[in-house]
Design a protein around this motif. Sequence first.
Motif, PDB file in Angstrom:
ATOM      1  N   GLN A  61     -64.046 -44.707 129.054  1.00 23.03           N
ATOM      2  CA  GLN A  61     -62.618 -44.804 129.402  1.00 23.03           C
ATOM      3  C   GLN A  61     -61.768 -44.907 128.139  1.00 23.03           C
ATOM      4  OE1 GLN A  61     -61.763 -43.995 132.349  1.00 23.03           O
ATOM      5  NE2 GLN A  61     -63.968 -43.939 132.728  1.00 23.03           N
ATOM      6  N   ALA A  62     -62.268 -45.682 127.160  1.00 16.36           N
ATOM      7  CA  ALA A  62     -61.508 -45.856 125.907  1.00 16.36           C
ATOM      8  C   ALA A  62     -61.491 -44.569 125.088  1.00 16.36           C
ATOM      9  CB  ALA A  62     -62.125 -46.985 125.088  1.00 16.36           C
ATOM     10  N   SER A 121     -61.645 -39.247 119.324  1.00 20.41           N
ATOM     11  CA  SER A 121     -60.629 -39.387 120.360  1.00 20.41           C
ATOM     12  C   SER A 121     -60.917 -40.670 121.149  1.00 20.41           C
ATOM     13  CB  SER A 121     -60.679 -38.137 121.246  1.00 20.41           C
ATOM     14  OG  SER A 121     -59.653 -38.203 122.182  1.00 20.41           O
ATOM     15  N   PHE A 122     -60.413 -41.785 120.633  1.00 20.47           N
ATOM     16  CA  PHE A 122     -60.619 -43.071 121.311  1.00 20.47           C
ATOM     17  C   PHE A 122     -59.467 -43.997 120.946  1.00 20.47           C
ATOM     18  CE2 PHE A 122     -62.370 -43.729 117.118  1.00 20.47           C
ATOM     19  CZ  PHE A 122     -62.048 -45.048 116.807  1.00 20.47           C
ATOM     20  N   VAL A 127     -61.363 -50.266 122.498  1.00 21.58           N
ATOM     21  CA  VAL A 127     -62.733 -50.487 122.002  1.00 21.58           C
ATOM     22  C   VAL A 127     -62.855 -51.916 121.462  1.00 21.58           C
ATOM     23  CG1 VAL A 127     -64.436 -49.753 120.274  1.00 21.58           C
ATOM     24  CG2 VAL A 127     -63.087 -48.032 121.506  1.00 21.58           C
ATOM     25  N   ARG A 128     -61.817 -52.356 120.772  1.00 25.61           N
ATOM     26  CA  ARG A 128     -61.818 -53.718 120.204  1.00 25.61           C
ATOM     27  C   ARG A 128     -62.008 -54.763 121.302  1.00 25.61           C
ATOM     28  NH1 ARG A 128     -60.357 -54.949 115.412  1.00 25.61           N
ATOM     29  NH2 ARG A 128     -59.102 -53.123 114.949  1.00 25.61           N
ATOM     30  N   GLU A 141     -64.878 -44.765 113.840  1.00 25.90           N
ATOM     31  CA  GLU A 141     -65.304 -43.659 114.708  1.00 25.90           C
ATOM     32  C   GLU A 141     -66.356 -44.168 115.683  1.00 25.90           C
ATOM     33  OE1 GLU A 141     -63.055 -40.371 113.580  1.00 25.90           O
ATOM     34  OE2 GLU A 141     -64.750 -40.153 114.931  1.00 25.90           O
ATOM     35  N   LEU A 142     -66.574 -43.374 116.727  1.00 25.70           N
ATOM     36  CA  LEU A 142     -67.709 -43.594 117.625  1.00 25.70           C
ATOM     37  C   LEU A 142     -68.652 -42.408 117.445  1.00 25.70           C
ATOM     38  CD1 LEU A 142     -65.613 -45.544 118.813  1.00 25.70           C
ATOM     39  CD2 LEU A 142     -66.180 -44.711 121.085  1.00 25.70           C
TER      40      LEU A 142
END
Length: 174
Positions: A61-62, A121-122, A127-128, A141-142
């Motif tokens: 979702q993030a 793209s997040f 995410v935090r 980055e992921l």
Amino acid sequence: MDILETIKTRYSCRSYQNKPVEPEKLNTLMEAARLAPSARNIQDWRFVIVTDPQIRRSLQQAAAGQEFVGQAPVVIVACSCTNKHMNLCGQPYASINVSIALEHIALAAVSLGLATCWIGSFKPQSVRSILNIPTHIEIVELMTVGYPADRPKSPKRLSLDRIACHETWDFRES
Ligand SMILES: Cc1cc2nc3c(=O)[nH]c(=O)nc-3n(C[C@H](O)[C@H](O)[C@H](O)COP(=O)(O)O)c2cc1C
């Protein structure tokens, strides 16, 4: 596999087999990251390795809902513990150092039969909060990791003469 062959084999994988990545292979990926160079050898990278399906769905979702982010058995969240810039050139330590380490991971993954995709793209704030990452940490980055269920498309790249010249700047465009 020699290094150029490994580089040629890497591609952005956006579909993964429903098969976990062995802990030893994950360790090898982290070892590849650990050995990366970094400006002033500050080794500012910190990696959160996410395999929990519920957390992966939250990360999806993030990451703008990108389906394969939730589908991949592993999502590596790559962070830096500095927001400083290099004194003379002014470039940020975080994005450069962490990116080098991430590409080590991507290439090591190829050598282990795994595939990866960079995720830029997040939403960092989401995410935090999902991972409880402190505010002084940069989320750079992921990267998804897993056994591929798709096949590489032939890479579209500029020709060498468009990206490299000799001795002085000699590009017609850009
Ligand atoms: C910094 C960075 C961020 C990226 N972010 C995304 C992303 O959010 N989603 C995605 O599907 N691909 C993402 N990509 C993959 C690129 O689209 C891909 O590397 C490019 O199209 C070249 O294709 P290849 O990796 O298969 O050679 C990203 C790549 C990089 C290097």
